[in-house]
Design a protein around this motif. Structure first.
Motif, PDB file in Angstrom:
ATOM      1  N   PHE A   1      -4.677   4.076   5.401  1.00  0.00           N
ATOM      2  CA  PHE A   1      -4.925   5.321   4.680  1.00  0.00           C
ATOM      3  C   PHE A   1      -5.460   6.399   5.618  1.00  0.00           C
TER       4      PHE A   1
ATOM      5  N   TRP B   1       0.835  -1.208   0.000  1.00  0.00           N
ATOM      6  CA  TRP B   1       0.000   0.000   0.000  1.00  0.00           C
ATOM      7  C   TRP B   1       0.865   1.251   0.000  1.00  0.00           C
TER       8      TRP B   1
ATOM      9  N   THR C   1      -5.935  -2.647   8.020  1.00  0.00           N
ATOM     10  CA  THR C   1      -6.103  -2.902   6.594  1.00  0.00           C
ATOM     11  C   THR C   1      -5.618  -1.675   5.824  1.00  0.00           C
ATOM     12  N   THR C   2      -5.616  -1.780   4.519  1.00  0.00           N
ATOM     13  CA  THR C   2      -5.165  -0.635   3.721  1.00  0.00           C
ATOM     14  C   THR C   2      -6.057   0.583   3.956  1.00  0.00           C
ATOM     15  N   LEU C   3      -7.352   0.381   4.191  1.00  0.00           N
ATOM     16  CA  LEU C   3      -8.239   1.516   4.456  1.00  0.00           C
ATOM     17  C   LEU C   3      -7.880   2.179   5.772  1.00  0.00           C
ATOM     18  N   ARG C   4      -7.672   1.381   6.811  1.00  0.00           N
ATOM     19  CA  ARG C   4      -7.301   1.942   8.106  1.00  0.00           C
ATOM     20  C   ARG C   4      -5.944   2.640   8.028  1.00  0.00           C
TER      21      ARG C   4
END
Length: 256
Positions: free
Chosen positions: A239, A54, A234-237
């Motif tokens: 970010f 990421w 996760t990648t969302l967190r």
């Protein structure tokens, strides 16, 4: 007239007209099996790889804290984030290092020279995790990872007497310098706890920076905040943690 906290945090650094934004520094610990993980200090190799992927796809590169601070000092820190791994777990060598190399990242590994080849005895709930041996630390350093001190034996510096405080800061630096044959410029406060007295001891021992977790009202090169990154990120967190960092962290005195 600066406050005592400002004086403690800024002594030894050049005065600036205004503080700079806090650098984004990720805090990891162990990379391996998460079957037992009561302190949530472990990420699996698969999760770490997704997090590094990421970063790279966002145009970011993970580097050591020393490299990050040096680049910021030159006005070249854009696109760089700090990666740190606390405690010096043995799994760094086999699990984290190959992934960092694959994704063209480096990092800072904070180790405990008084516990080389031992285990994380300071964690009462366990499980016992082996720490790198002296040879393991040398191999990590030879691979281009910055070696910093996490103290000598992992004690809370805010509760240490003067002799212990000196051993945990100055003696640990001397031992790591001898072990690696390279200057040791970074320190990381065990448990993330610090106060002006601990900061003064770290600076007096010859370090150029020190990492905390959330240093509260303290600020400066010897009280750098970090962002915990774990298995649930996760990648969302990740970010969101990256984007919200500057809003949640106060500017740092003594940094550009």
């Amino acid at each position: 007239m600066p406050s005592s906290v400002e004086s403690a945090s800024c002594a030894g650094s050049a005065p600036l007209t205004r503080p700079g934004p806090a650098p984004w520094i990720a805090m990891y610990h162990s990379v391996g099996d998460r079957t037992e993980d009561p302190y949530r200090i472990t990420v699996t190799p698969g999760r770490l790889e997704r997090q590094l992927r990421w970063l790279r796809t966002r145009g970011l590169r993970g580097v050591s804290v020393a490299e990050l601070l040096a680049a910021r000092g030159r006005g070249e820190g854009r696109g760089l984030v700090g990666l740190t791994f606390d405690d010096g777990y043995a799994d760094f060598l086999g699990n984290a290092l190959p992934l960092l190399s694959r994704w063209q990242c480096t990092a800072t590994l904070f180790v405990l020279p008084g516990r080389l080849g031992g285990a994380n005895a300071w964690d009462p709930l366990g499980p016992r995790k082996p720490l790198l041996s002296a040879d393991g630390v040398r191999r990590v350093a030879e691979a281009g990872v910055e070696i910093g001190s996490h103290g000598l034996t992992h004690v809370d510096l805010t509760r240490a007497d003067e002799a212990t405080l000196k051993a945990e800061t100055a003696e640990s630096r001397a031992l790591l310098t001898e072990l690696t044959g390279a200057p040791v410029t970074g320190f990381c406060y065990p448990y993330g706890t610090l106060d002006p007295r601990a900061m003064t001891a770290v600076r007096a021992a010859g370090y150029r920076y020190a990492c905390a977790i959330d240093p509260g009202p303290l600020t400066g090169p010897y009280a750098l905040p970090r962002v915990h990154v774990g298995q649930s990120d996760t990648t969302l967190r990740l970010f969101l943690k990256y984007r919200l960092h500057r809003l949640r962290r106060r500017p740092v005195e003594g940094l550009r």
